[in-house]
Structure formats: C-alpha cells, structure tokens
Scaffold this active site. Structure first.
Site, PDB file in Angstrom:
ATOM      1  N   ASP A 224     -40.242  -7.630 -50.298  1.00 31.38           N
ATOM      2  CA  ASP A 224     -40.223  -8.374 -49.025  1.00 31.38           C
ATOM      3  C   ASP A 224     -41.607  -8.959 -48.748  1.00 31.38           C
ATOM      4  O   ASP A 224     -41.739 -10.107 -48.319  1.00 31.38           O
ATOM      5  CB  ASP A 224     -39.726  -7.506 -47.858  1.00 31.38           C
ATOM      6  CG  ASP A 224     -40.159  -6.061 -47.946  1.00 31.38           C
ATOM      7  OD1 ASP A 224     -40.820  -5.682 -48.941  1.00 31.38           O
ATOM      8  OD2 ASP A 224     -39.873  -5.287 -47.016  1.00 31.38           O
ATOM      9  N   ASP A 252     -36.942 -18.884 -57.624  1.00 26.40           N
ATOM     10  CA  ASP A 252     -36.479 -20.084 -56.908  1.00 26.40           C
ATOM     11  C   ASP A 252     -37.412 -20.398 -55.741  1.00 26.40           C
ATOM     12  O   ASP A 252     -37.700 -21.558 -55.458  1.00 26.40           O
ATOM     13  CB  ASP A 252     -35.048 -19.887 -56.383  1.00 26.40           C
ATOM     14  CG  ASP A 252     -34.016 -20.394 -57.378  1.00 26.40           C
ATOM     15  OD1 ASP A 252     -34.351 -20.458 -58.578  1.00 26.40           O
ATOM     16  OD2 ASP A 252     -32.887 -20.719 -56.967  1.00 26.40           O
TER      17      ASP A 252
END
Ligand code: NAD
Length: 357
Positions: A224, A252
């Site tokens: 995270d 991505d």
C-alpha cells in the site's frame, strides 16, 4: 553471420499491426549488423479460437521451445469475452507462462525526457528522470493457487489461494538482485508482511538472498505504501521486486507515470536465456485496425529480446537509441501526442525508427 529463430505470436486487436513493425525493425537491425532472423508465426488467443476452436493450441509450448525466443503482441478482446474463464484468451497467457516456465517478469518503466509533458506527476517529484525496473514473480501466488466456489456460512462464496514456496521466492530474488547489480544497486522488495504469511516468508527469503549481494542496498516496503510512493516520488526507485499480483498492479501504475502504456516493453524469463517478450499493454480493441497504435512498446520488447535472450547488446542499444532519437525529433503517435498536435501512424512510426538504425 548468425541466424536466430524467433517464434512470433501476433495475437488479437492491435497485436498484428504492432508486431509487423517490430519484425521489420528486427530485419533492419539484422541487415545493419549482419544477422538474420527467421520468424515462425503461431496462433494464440482469440485468433486461435476462431481458427481452431481453442485459444491455446497444443503445439504452442513445444514450438516455442524449439526457438531461441518468443515475441508476443497481445491477446483478447470483447469478441471472446463471453467464453467461459478457462477458455478465454487471457487464460492462454497464464498457460504459456506456466508451460515455458517463465517465472521472472521484467518491466522497465522509463520516462523519456521528450515525453516528460505526458507524465501526470509534478516534475519536482519525479526527479531528474524516472528509470525503474519492476521484477515481478510470474508463475506463482494467487493467480496460480487453488480457485473455487463453495457453500459458505453466508451462502455461496468464492476463494483464490495465495501460495509461495521458498524456492520460488529465492529464484526470483536472485533475478532481482542480479538486475540491481547491473543498475544502481538499490532494491526495494514489496510485500504485505504485516498481514500475509506468504509475505512474511517472502521477506525472510529475500533478506537471506541479500547476503549474497552485499553491494545491493535492500529495503522492504508494504504494497500500500509502495503504491503511494510510486505516485508521490517515483524517482526514488531503481529496482522493485514483488509477487505476481502486486507486480501486476504496480507495473500498470508505473506505466501510467511514464505517460503511455504504448511505450512499455516487458520480458518474461525462464532459467537460462530463453524468454518471451511482449508489450505491457493489451490488445487495445478500441483502436484495432485503425493504423494508429503505438508500436514502440513492441519494438522495445524486440530490443529486450536481443539483449536478454540473444546477447546482442550492441544491436539492442541501436534500437533503443533510434526510438529515443525519433521521440526527440518530435514525432508522436496519437497516444503520446500533446493535445492539438498532429500524430503519425503505426507504420510511419516504425519506418521512422528503422530510418535511424
Ligand atoms: P489495453 O492495454 O488493451 O488498452 C488500454 C488503453 O490503452 C486503451 O485505450 C488502448 O487504446 C490504449 N493502448 C494500449 N496499447 C496502446 C498502444 N500500443 N498504442 C496506443 N494506445 C494503446 O487494456 P484493456 O482495454 O484493459 O484490454 C483490452 C484487451 O486486452 C482485453 O481483452 C484484455 O484482457 C487484453 N489484455 C491482454 C494483455 C496481453 O495480451 N498481455 C494484457 C492486458 C490486457
């Protein structure tokens, strides 16, 4: 004169258009440097389903194995979206990775100076440049664990199991440390060790492997935080090592920071020099057949193939330099053109790159 045998899977959507430019670029590089390439075209994905009724014909793995390397365009598209999960084109990607033992996925995310305007991050946070490499484990983890449906306490439920062995983590860690040795000797291993057992094992094994690479500075980061740091200060990263699913998502994210998915190549490697090379993007059905797709990610994938599988570093440098030079000259396909400026076609971009080789 050396002859190299390449298995070529153009695939679906823009796959055949961008592959055509990559193959012609390899031929040009071959003629400049005195090599020849022979290409064996294979069907996989939706194109294979339409031709022979399966997205993953039986001979795919043995034919690929009998070549020096594999070049892949992209597979999938809305035409095949209604097929059941195991028959879908995207499943063929998992099968070829598994069948060829491609456990290491290398995705460089480089922000070319000429495209700095396309980067959505403030220039002061990117630093002088962004040039990072994501090393993603590709044949383990949750994508390959047990999947299923069952009756649960609250009714029907679904599950996907994340599983990693020490051996799988150790071999991908070596790939990442070796890559770091050839770069800035800085490695960030990304996991979720505050929650997941697989991540705790990941962290322990990566730390053990680090003892064999004392020159590389290793740090660990929760996924995270890594997702946040990538958009906050991407310039801080050199090599990122991570698991299959985390790598899928972070790569991505990193690609968007560079401005366009159409720019990013990737390599998937097994032990030894064999590998499969493909652009990081998909089959872009929305622009397929229009002749406007950016072929650079596929051309740079061909360059990675020269570098990693065929040990032709000089030839790979020449292609990378030609791409850089075309971008510096201001030529752009539509995906990387500034609003209001003109764009060139897929074929014109390929031609411009070849002209600079
Ligand atoms: P995508 O990467 O195909 O497209 C996302 C966006 O980026 C689209 O707007 C597209 O036009 C653009 N884009 C992608 N590549 C480009 C290029 N070279 N030049 C210019 N623009 C480009 O992702 P998606 O739309 O989520 O997926 C489309 C299909 O591709 C789906 O069927 C998906 O499953 C498949 N897919 C395949 C692979 C693969 O073969 N490795 C990877 C991802 C997605």
């Amino acid at each position: 004169m050396s002859d190299y045998r390449i298995a070529v899977i153009p695939g679906d959507g823009i796959g055949p258009e961008i592959m055509d430019e990559a193959l012609r670029t390899l031929e040009k590089a071959g003629s400049v440097f005195g090599h020849s390439f022979s290409f064996t075209k294979l069907l996989m994905g939706g194109a294979a389903y339409d031709a022979v009724g399966t997205c993953f014909p039986e001979q795919t793995v043995p034919v690929c194995r009998s070549h020096d390397a594999v070049l892949l365009g992209a597979v999938g598209g809305p035409k095949w979206d209604a097929l059941p999960g195991p028959e879908r084109p995207e499943k063929a990607l998992l099968k070829i990775r598994e069948g060829l033992g491609l456990y290491a996925n290398l995705r460089p995310a480089i922000m070319h100076k000429a495209l700095a305007g396309a980067c959505p991050i403030k220039p002061e946070n990117v630093g002088d440049s962004m040039d990072l490499l994501i090393v993603r484990e590709l044949t383990g983890g949750i994508y390959f664990g047990e999947h299923g449906w069952r009756d649960g306490k609250f009714g029907p439920e679904a599950y996907d199991v994340e599983r990693y062995s020490e051996t799988e983590i150790r071999r991908i860690a070596h790939v990442a440390f070796k890559a770091a040795m050839a770069r800035k000797k800085s490695l960030v291993s990304v996991d979720k060790a505050n929650v997941l057992e697989t991540s705790r094992l990941w962290r322990r094994v990566v730390s053990e492997v680090s003892a064999e690479y004392p020159e590389v500075s290793l740090s660990h980061m929760y996924v995270d935080n890594a997702a946040m740091q990538l958009v906050y200060r991407p310039g801080q990263f050199d090599v990122i090592l991570t698991s299959n699913m985390f790598g899928d998502i972070l790569s991505d994210e990193a690609s968007m920071i560079t401005g366009s998915l159409g720019m990013l190549p990737s390599a998937s490697l097994s032990d030894g020099s064999f590998g499969l090379y493909e652009p990081s993007h998909g089959s872009a059905p929305d622009i397929a057949g229009k002749g406007i797709a950016n072929p650079i990610a596929t051309i740079l994938s061909a360059s990675m193939m020269l570098r990693y599988s065929l040990s032709l570093a000089k030839e790979a440098d020449a292609i990378d330099y030609a791409v850089e030079s075309v971008l510096n000259s201001g030529m752009r396909t539509a995906d990387i053109a500034e609003p209001g400026t003109s764009a060139i076609s897929t074929a014109a971009m390929g031609e411009a790159i070849r002209a600079r080789l």
